[in-house]
Design an enzyme around this catalytic site. Sequence first.
Site, mmCIF file in Angstrom:
data_model
loop_
_atom_site.group_PDB
_atom_site.id
_atom_site.type_symbol
_atom_site.label_atom_id
_atom_site.label_comp_id
_atom_site.label_asym_id
_atom_site.label_seq_id
_atom_site.Cartn_x
_atom_site.Cartn_y
_atom_site.Cartn_z
ATOM 1 C CG ASP A 149 2.716 -4.394 0.875
ATOM 2 O OD1 ASP A 149 3.922 -4.314 0.599
ATOM 3 O OD2 ASP A 149 2.226 -3.943 1.927
ATOM 4 C CE1 TYR B 195 -1.344 2.577 0.173
ATOM 5 C CE2 TYR B 195 -0.849 4.605 1.355
ATOM 6 C CZ TYR B 195 -0.461 3.582 0.510
ATOM 7 O OH TYR B 195 0.818 3.566 0.008
ATOM 8 C CG ASP C 58 0.385 -8.805 4.628
ATOM 9 O OD1 ASP C 58 0.247 -10.046 4.603
ATOM 10 O OD2 ASP C 58 1.344 -8.240 4.060
ATOM 11 N NE ARG D 13 2.868 -4.444 4.732
ATOM 12 C CZ ARG D 13 4.093 -4.953 4.739
ATOM 13 N NH1 ARG D 13 4.321 -6.109 5.353
ATOM 14 N NH2 ARG D 13 5.085 -4.335 4.145
#
Length: 309
Positions: A39, A67, A81, A172
């Site tokens: 993203d 992550y 987000d 997310r």
Amino acid sequence: MKHGILVAYKPKGPTSHDVVDEVRKKLKTRKVGHGGTLDPFACGVLIIGVNQGTRILEFYKDLKKVYWVKMRLGLITETFDITGEVVEERECNVTEEEIREAIFSFVGEYDQVPPAYSAKKYKGERLYKLAREGKIINLPPKRVKIFKIWDVNIEGRDVSFRVEVSPGTYIRSLCMDIGYKLGCGATAVELVRESVGPHTIEESLNVFEAAPEEIENRIIPLEKCLEWLPRVVVHQESTKMILNGSQIHLEMLKEWDGFKKGEVVRVFNEEGRLLALAEAERNSSFLETLRKHERNERVLTLRKVFNTR
């Protein structure tokens, strides 16, 4: 002309396609692609395929990813987000123990709904494009796996942690699901992809800051890519036949790693050149039996041939 994989660093802001365009521009080649969208608000590892390296990107999309994420409890946005329009803000009267319990409850498999704003396609169109047109598509949930979560840090409404996930997992959505479990929702405010399979952020290169020569020098050659796949070596005289599309029979093989029927294996010649990727027709344990009975059967079916010279 180099062929292979570049472990790129995508900074916050640019899209994954912007990184691809930068590599195309600096290396003066059109054959560049990436192995999994990151993203725009996120940063971290982006696997880039260059020239014939684009043909092996599918194998990188299937790797586990790690992550680091920071989420804000009680904040709900349309994109899940921090870049999205705020839909709602709620009180989040929960204890640290309840937060940790909710986070760790997601370790294992669960059915995750992709966010409406994502690069996933629906009938050929990206979901984020449809969402911007007011067409919100509710996709069916997909089974994903959270392998582990660690380094949980709680500072008021902001909660950060590291997570290792299966391919196709949306961090997310994971944040929002944790928030819903706590009764207040949550939004990802920072996201860093720290690794894709064996490739880590420490080895990644920011192509926007690098000179063309540095980018070219950092390309991992095809022969050193996909090292988690089994390897076979064919006799040198079989090189031309394989490059011309001949299937691989037992007599062509000089040596091999252990592999199972259906696995993809890397096919090298005696000079160490990667010739192809092929699918095993037999378990490797059966090859000696075939050889003993002088049965020169096809043992590998070509999937991709790399004629790079």
